[in-house]
Design a protein around this motif. Structure first.
Motif, PDB file in Angstrom:
ATOM      1  N   ASP A   1       0.861  -1.183   0.000  1.00 15.44           N
ATOM      2  CA  ASP A   1       0.000   0.000   0.000  1.00 15.44           C
ATOM      3  C   ASP A   1       0.895   1.229   0.000  1.00 15.44           C
ATOM      4  N   GLU A   2       0.936   1.957  -1.103  1.00 17.78           N
ATOM      5  CA  GLU A   2       1.830   3.112  -1.245  1.00 17.78           C
ATOM      6  C   GLU A   2       1.486   4.246  -0.282  1.00 17.78           C
ATOM      7  N   THR A   3       0.268   4.280   0.243  1.00 17.60           N
ATOM      8  CA  THR A   3      -0.083   5.372   1.160  1.00 17.60           C
ATOM      9  C   THR A   3       0.744   5.331   2.438  1.00 17.60           C
ATOM     10  N   GLN A   4       1.299   4.177   2.774  1.00 14.07           N
ATOM     11  CA  GLN A   4       2.113   4.073   3.993  1.00 14.07           C
ATOM     12  C   GLN A   4       3.418   4.861   3.889  1.00 14.07           C
ATOM     13  N   PHE A   5       3.850   5.173   2.677  1.00 10.34           N
ATOM     14  CA  PHE A   5       5.129   5.855   2.473  1.00 10.34           C
ATOM     15  C   PHE A   5       4.975   7.362   2.223  1.00 10.34           C
ATOM     16  N   ALA A   6       3.750   7.835   2.039  1.00 11.12           N
ATOM     17  CA  ALA A   6       3.512   9.239   1.693  1.00 11.12           C
ATOM     18  C   ALA A   6       3.312  10.067   2.961  1.00 11.12           C
ATOM     19  N   THR A   7       4.278  10.901   3.279  1.00 11.78           N
ATOM     20  CA  THR A   7       4.233  11.662   4.532  1.00 11.78           C
ATOM     21  C   THR A   7       3.018  12.577   4.632  1.00 11.78           C
ATOM     22  N   VAL A   8       2.447  12.978   3.513  1.00 12.40           N
ATOM     23  CA  VAL A   8       1.283  13.870   3.526  1.00 12.40           C
ATOM     24  C   VAL A   8      -0.035  13.099   3.550  1.00 12.40           C
ATOM     25  N   ASN A   9       0.026  11.782   3.596  1.00  6.95           N
ATOM     26  CA  ASN A   9      -1.182  10.963   3.566  1.00  6.95           C
ATOM     27  C   ASN A   9      -1.608  10.580   4.972  1.00  6.95           C
ATOM     28  N   ARG A  10      -2.894  10.522   5.224  1.00  5.83           N
ATOM     29  CA  ARG A  10      -3.377  10.149   6.568  1.00  5.83           C
ATOM     30  C   ARG A  10      -3.013   8.714   6.936  1.00  5.83           C
ATOM     31  N   TYR A  11      -2.671   7.901   5.947  1.00  4.76           N
ATOM     32  CA  TYR A  11      -2.286   6.508   6.213  1.00  4.76           C
ATOM     33  C   TYR A  11      -0.769   6.316   6.282  1.00  4.76           C
ATOM     34  N   PHE A  12      -0.033   7.405   6.317  1.00  4.59           N
ATOM     35  CA  PHE A  12       1.429   7.338   6.428  1.00  4.59           C
ATOM     36  C   PHE A  12       1.830   6.579   7.691  1.00  4.59           C
ATOM     37  N   ASP A  13       2.835   5.710   7.545  1.00  7.37           N
ATOM     38  CA  ASP A  13       3.379   4.962   8.679  1.00  7.37           C
ATOM     39  C   ASP A  13       4.894   5.161   8.687  1.00  7.37           C
ATOM     40  N   PRO A  14       5.408   5.972   9.603  1.00  8.78           N
ATOM     41  CA  PRO A  14       6.849   6.270   9.602  1.00  8.78           C
ATOM     42  C   PRO A  14       7.717   5.046   9.881  1.00  8.78           C
ATOM     43  N   LYS A  15       7.140   3.988  10.434  1.00 14.53           N
ATOM     44  CA  LYS A  15       7.931   2.787  10.721  1.00 14.53           C
ATOM     45  C   LYS A  15       7.989   1.817   9.536  1.00 14.53           C
ATOM     46  N   SER A  16       7.212   2.071   8.519  1.00 15.58           N
ATOM     47  CA  SER A  16       7.199   1.209   7.351  1.00 15.58           C
ATOM     48  C   SER A  16       8.180   1.722   6.309  1.00 15.58           C
ATOM     49  N   LYS A  17       8.906   0.823   5.711  1.00  8.24           N
ATOM     50  CA  LYS A  17       9.925   1.188   4.716  1.00  8.24           C
ATOM     51  C   LYS A  17       9.644   0.465   3.398  1.00  8.24           C
ATOM     52  N   PRO A  18       9.952   1.099   2.261  1.00  5.84           N
ATOM     53  CA  PRO A  18       9.705   0.453   0.962  1.00  5.84           C
ATOM     54  C   PRO A  18      10.365  -0.922   0.831  1.00  5.84           C
ATOM     55  N   GLU A  19      11.532  -1.079   1.439  1.00  2.00           N
ATOM     56  CA  GLU A  19      12.211  -2.384   1.348  1.00  2.00           C
ATOM     57  C   GLU A  19      11.604  -3.422   2.302  1.00  2.00           C
ATOM     58  N   ASN A  20      10.759  -2.977   3.222  1.00  2.00           N
ATOM     59  CA  ASN A  20      10.113  -3.885   4.168  1.00  2.00           C
ATOM     60  C   ASN A  20       8.739  -3.313   4.563  1.00  2.00           C
ATOM     61  N   PRO A  21       7.778  -3.326   3.618  1.00  3.86           N
ATOM     62  CA  PRO A  21       6.479  -2.707   3.896  1.00  3.86           C
ATOM     63  C   PRO A  21       5.689  -3.478   4.952  1.00  3.86           C
ATOM     64  N   ARG A  22       4.947  -2.733   5.762  1.00  6.19           N
ATOM     65  CA  ARG A  22       4.058  -3.351   6.760  1.00  6.19           C
ATOM     66  C   ARG A  22       2.668  -3.590   6.196  1.00  6.19           C
ATOM     67  N   TRP A  23       2.233  -2.714   5.309  1.00  9.86           N
ATOM     68  CA  TRP A  23       0.831  -2.668   4.908  1.00  9.86           C
ATOM     69  C   TRP A  23       0.663  -3.035   3.443  1.00  9.86           C
ATOM     70  N   TRP A  24      -0.300  -3.897   3.213  1.00  7.51           N
ATOM     71  CA  TRP A  24      -0.550  -4.453   1.890  1.00  7.51           C
ATOM     72  C   TRP A  24      -1.991  -4.171   1.498  1.00  7.51           C
ATOM     73  N   LEU A  25      -2.259  -4.263   0.223  1.00  8.73           N
ATOM     74  CA  LEU A  25      -3.620  -4.108  -0.256  1.00  8.73           C
ATOM     75  C   LEU A  25      -3.864  -5.063  -1.413  1.00  8.73           C
ATOM     76  N   ARG A  26      -5.089  -5.124  -1.815  1.00  9.13           N
ATOM     77  CA  ARG A  26      -5.497  -5.843  -3.017  1.00  9.13           C
ATOM     78  C   ARG A  26      -6.462  -4.943  -3.772  1.00  9.13           C
ATOM     79  N   ASP A  27      -6.576  -5.178  -5.055  1.00 10.72           N
ATOM     80  CA  ASP A  27      -7.588  -4.494  -5.840  1.00 10.72           C
ATOM     81  C   ASP A  27      -8.876  -5.309  -5.779  1.00 10.72           C
TER      82      ASP A  27
END
Length: 150
Positions: free
Chosen positions: A70-96
């Motif tokens: 879920d790309e929203t975890q990496f966007a600092t301006v997004n309400r779903y931003f997670d500062p502990k999640s990193k692109p190389e080790n994402p915490r949050w996933w999604l499906r279409d």
């Protein structure tokens, strides 16, 4: 699958390009695990409107992608931003998911009236999961409600 209709509603899903949206913003580990690990492409789900004047099942959607970060975890301006999640080790996933059908709104209050649904996770006190499994019997019963009262 629960969504706040002011964020994404069944109408939004039906109107979306290819009638498909990314189910973003899940920030509960148990709900994430259901979506990431238990769901499969082709699975059907109830589309549930939550946190609104009349919560309830508004239609059916289909899982149409494998899980991906879920790309929203990496966007600092997004309400779903997670500062502990990193692109190389994402915490949050999604499906279409894609639109399958709308139904009359089967309200939470109506669902609570049926003893056949007494053990449904959605109806458990304190349950706030946005994604949860539905048993085959619950699925069949609710589909009968949709068919009987369209």
């Amino acid at each position: 699958m629960k969504s706040e209709p002011d964020e994404v509603s069944i109408d939004d899903l039906e109107a979306a390009t290819e009638q498909r949206v990314a189910w973003f913003g899940v920030r509960n580990y148990q709900a994430r695990n259901f979506m990431r690990d238990a769901m499969q492409v082709g699975d059907l789900a109830f589309f549930y409107h939550s946190s609104c004047a009349e919560p309830g099942i508004a239609g059916i959607c289909e899982v149409c992608s494998e899980p991906y970060p879920d790309e929203t975890q990496f966007a600092t301006v997004n309400r779903y931003f997670d500062p502990k999640s990193k692109p190389e080790n994402p915490r949050w996933w999604l499906r279409d998911v894609r639109f399958v059908a709308r139904s009359r709104l089967i309200s939470l209050a109506e669902l609570r009236r049926y003893p056949e649904l007494a053990d449904m996770r959605l109806l458990a006190r304190g349950n706030r999961l946005s994604i949860m499994p539905v048993t085959p019997d619950e699925w069949a019963f609710i589909n009968r409600l949709m068919a009987d009262n369209s």
